[in-house]
Design a protein around this motif. Structure first.
Motif, PDB file in Angstrom:
ATOM      1  N   VAL A 158      21.129  45.352  10.106  1.00 34.08           N
ATOM      2  CA  VAL A 158      21.365  43.969   9.693  1.00 34.08           C
ATOM      3  C   VAL A 158      20.735  43.718   8.329  1.00 34.08           C
ATOM      4  N   PHE A 159      19.500  44.180   8.128  1.00 35.15           N
ATOM      5  CA  PHE A 159      18.837  43.991   6.843  1.00 35.15           C
ATOM      6  C   PHE A 159      19.553  44.732   5.721  1.00 35.15           C
ATOM      7  N   ILE A 160      20.039  45.910   6.004  1.00 34.64           N
ATOM      8  CA  ILE A 160      20.773  46.686   4.996  1.00 34.64           C
ATOM      9  C   ILE A 160      22.070  45.964   4.623  1.00 34.64           C
ATOM     10  N   ILE A 161      22.769  45.432   5.614  1.00 33.94           N
ATOM     11  CA  ILE A 161      24.016  44.710   5.343  1.00 33.94           C
ATOM     12  C   ILE A 161      23.749  43.474   4.480  1.00 33.94           C
ATOM     13  N   ILE A 162      22.707  42.717   4.816  1.00 34.03           N
ATOM     14  CA  ILE A 162      22.365  41.525   4.026  1.00 34.03           C
ATOM     15  C   ILE A 162      21.973  41.930   2.611  1.00 34.03           C
ATOM     16  N   PHE A 163      21.217  42.996   2.472  1.00 25.10           N
ATOM     17  CA  PHE A 163      20.801  43.485   1.160  1.00 25.10           C
ATOM     18  C   PHE A 163      22.012  43.884   0.313  1.00 25.10           C
ATOM     19  N   LEU A 164      22.934  44.635   0.898  1.00 27.86           N
ATOM     20  CA  LEU A 164      24.149  45.042   0.178  1.00 27.86           C
ATOM     21  C   LEU A 164      25.024  43.834  -0.146  1.00 27.86           C
ATOM     22  N   PHE A 165      25.086  42.900   0.789  1.00 32.47           N
ATOM     23  CA  PHE A 165      25.870  41.685   0.580  1.00 32.47           C
ATOM     24  C   PHE A 165      25.324  40.891  -0.604  1.00 32.47           C
ATOM     25  N   TYR A 166      23.998  40.842  -0.736  1.00 31.98           N
ATOM     26  CA  TYR A 166      23.374  40.142  -1.858  1.00 31.98           C
ATOM     27  C   TYR A 166      23.785  40.779  -3.191  1.00 31.98           C
ATOM     28  N   PHE A 167      23.721  42.096  -3.285  1.00 29.42           N
ATOM     29  CA  PHE A 167      24.089  42.761  -4.536  1.00 29.42           C
ATOM     30  C   PHE A 167      25.574  42.604  -4.845  1.00 29.42           C
ATOM     31  N   PHE A 168      26.385  42.596  -3.819  1.00 25.19           N
ATOM     32  CA  PHE A 168      27.821  42.354  -4.007  1.00 25.19           C
ATOM     33  C   PHE A 168      28.040  40.942  -4.559  1.00 25.19           C
TER      34      PHE A 168
END
Length: 179
Positions: free
Chosen positions: A107-117
């Motif tokens: 979940v944290f990785i997805i949120i992190f990637l979503f932020y950079f996107f």
């Protein structure tokens, strides 16, 4: 002579009962309000909610991402209801749980990637606003988890207390029957 033997056996039984009750009584004193598992969910939920509200007051709320986070958390919670209730039921049988296979890191990785996107698409300021709004929406999951554990405790007439941590992932609990 038989009477003396019975008195001796009864005296030993009373001594053993007294020893057990003293152990439980001493142990029970350590299990206060802060030891409840529901409290260990509630206090961070209050703190995080308060902090997010203060931050979002300053930078503004992105309603689309707030609602997206809310519905994602609600749908995920609905699908995981039975699994979590089964975990609470299993605690009664075996009070040590190994959380090493939990997928919270994903979940944290997805949120992190979503932020950079988002940062690439809409810019730094709006990306922070969107991510924080999404996280505020996801907070409903923590609040629902609190109400779920309170529901389980009420339906089963038991209270779950946190006991010890064994390393990083293993935790033990004490389940006490409510009167």
């Amino acid at each position: 002579m038989k009477t003396d033997g019975l008195v001796c056996l009864n005296a030993k039984a009373n001594e053993a009962k007294r020893h057990i009750s003293l152990e439980k009584g001493g142990y029970m004193k350590n299990l206060g309000w802060l030891g409840k598992e529901s409290t260990r969910i509630l206090l961070p939920a209050i703190f995080i909610t308060f902090m997010y509200l203060l931050i979002l007051r300053q930078i503004g709320i992105n309603l689309i991402f707030l609602l997206a986070g809310f519905f994602i958390a609600l749908i995920y919670f609905a699908f995981c209801w039975e699994t979590q209730m089964q975990k609470y039921d299993d605690l009664v049988k075996q009070p040590v749980i190994d959380y090493s296979n939990e997928k919270i890191g994903i979940v944290f990785i997805i949120i992190f990637l979503f932020y950079f996107f988002l940062r690439i698409i809409v810019g730094k300021e709006l990306a922070w606003q969107a991510i924080l709004s999404l996280n505020v929406g996801l907070l409903i999951y923590i609040w629902l988890s609190y109400f779920q554990i309170k529901y389980w405790e009420k339906m089963n007439h038991k209270t779950i207390y946190f006991d010890k941590k064994y390393g990083r992932w293993k935790k033990s609990y004490v389940i006490i029957e409510r009167k």
